[in-house]
Design a protein around this motif. Structure first.
Motif, mmCIF file in Angstrom:
data_model
loop_
_atom_site.group_PDB
_atom_site.id
_atom_site.type_symbol
_atom_site.label_atom_id
_atom_site.label_comp_id
_atom_site.label_asym_id
_atom_site.label_seq_id
_atom_site.Cartn_x
_atom_site.Cartn_y
_atom_site.Cartn_z
ATOM 1 N N ILE A 15 81.582 142.026 33.431
ATOM 2 C CA ILE A 15 80.570 141.099 32.918
ATOM 3 C C ILE A 15 80.268 140.059 33.990
ATOM 4 O O ILE A 15 81.134 139.279 34.375
ATOM 5 C CB ILE A 15 81.035 140.415 31.618
ATOM 6 N N PRO A 17 77.912 136.910 34.707
ATOM 7 C CA PRO A 17 76.983 135.968 34.078
ATOM 8 C C PRO A 17 75.705 135.785 34.891
ATOM 9 O O PRO A 17 75.738 135.783 36.121
ATOM 10 C CB PRO A 17 77.764 134.658 34.016
ATOM 11 N N ARG A 18 74.614 135.597 34.173
ATOM 12 C CA ARG A 18 73.333 135.274 34.808
ATOM 13 C C ARG A 18 73.336 133.807 35.205
ATOM 14 O O ARG A 18 74.168 133.023 34.746
ATOM 15 C CB ARG A 18 72.193 135.550 33.836
ATOM 16 N N GLN A 21 73.248 131.431 32.341
ATOM 17 C CA GLN A 21 74.506 131.410 31.596
ATOM 18 C C GLN A 21 75.541 130.536 32.295
ATOM 19 O O GLN A 21 76.277 129.790 31.646
ATOM 20 C CB GLN A 21 75.039 132.832 31.424
ATOM 21 N N GLY A 43 70.910 137.628 26.738
ATOM 22 C CA GLY A 43 72.296 137.417 27.136
ATOM 23 C C GLY A 43 73.065 136.418 26.291
ATOM 24 O O GLY A 43 74.061 135.856 26.752
ATOM 25 N N LYS A 44 72.627 136.195 25.059
ATOM 26 C CA LYS A 44 73.322 135.237 24.186
ATOM 27 C C LYS A 44 74.746 135.690 23.868
ATOM 28 O O LYS A 44 75.660 134.870 23.829
ATOM 29 C CB LYS A 44 72.542 135.030 22.889
ATOM 30 N N THR A 45 74.931 136.980 23.645
ATOM 31 C CA THR A 45 76.273 137.475 23.313
ATOM 32 C C THR A 45 77.217 137.295 24.486
ATOM 33 O O THR A 45 78.355 136.841 24.323
ATOM 34 C CB THR A 45 76.211 138.952 22.876
ATOM 35 N N VAL A 46 76.765 137.617 25.679
ATOM 36 C CA VAL A 46 77.601 137.410 26.869
ATOM 37 C C VAL A 46 77.912 135.928 27.031
ATOM 38 O O VAL A 46 79.046 135.545 27.341
ATOM 39 C CB VAL A 46 76.924 137.987 28.131
ATOM 40 N N PHE A 47 76.913 135.091 26.794
ATOM 41 C CA PHE A 47 77.153 133.647 26.871
ATOM 42 C C PHE A 47 78.210 133.220 25.859
ATOM 43 O O PHE A 47 79.098 132.424 26.163
ATOM 44 C CB PHE A 47 75.848 132.863 26.653
ATOM 45 N N THR A 84 85.112 144.290 24.351
ATOM 46 C CA THR A 84 84.791 143.499 25.540
ATOM 47 C C THR A 84 85.881 142.505 25.917
ATOM 48 O O THR A 84 86.124 142.258 27.079
ATOM 49 C CB THR A 84 83.465 142.731 25.321
#
Length: 94
Positions: A15, A17-18, A21, A43-47, A84
């Motif tokens: 993973i 991050p952008r 993020q 990308g809210k879930t990754v955040f 994850t």
């Protein structure tokens, strides 16, 4: 969904991050609260994973509650988060 940290909680290294993020996480860490308003697929879930990871680094015995409006989203989160992150997740549907 109740999630409890294990000793070595880490997000999978795959993973990445952008830019938004990373910046949002810097702002979130101060008070560990905030709202991320992002388009679908942004990308809210990754955040959320990044925030959860930061939270557990600070509060190793802490708990995180993810509240969703539908059973379908509960199932989606349960499957995704346990795949994850290194967490034990217990779905609660009351």
């Amino acid at each position: 969904m109740l999630m409890e940290a294990r000793a070595a909680l880490r997000i999978q290294p795959s993973i990445k991050p952008r830019k938004w993020q990373k910046r949002a996480l810097e702002l979130w860490v101060g008070e560990m609260r905030g709202i991320a308003q992002v388009v679908t697929g942004g990308g809210k879930t990754v955040f959320a994973y990044l925030c959860i990871d930061e939270f557990f680094q600070k509060f190793q015995e802490g708990r995180v509650f993810i509240i969703v409006p539908t059973i379908a989203l509960l199932d989606q989160w349960f499957v995704d988060v346990t795949a994850t992150m290194d967490l034990r997740a217990q779905p609660e549907t009351n």
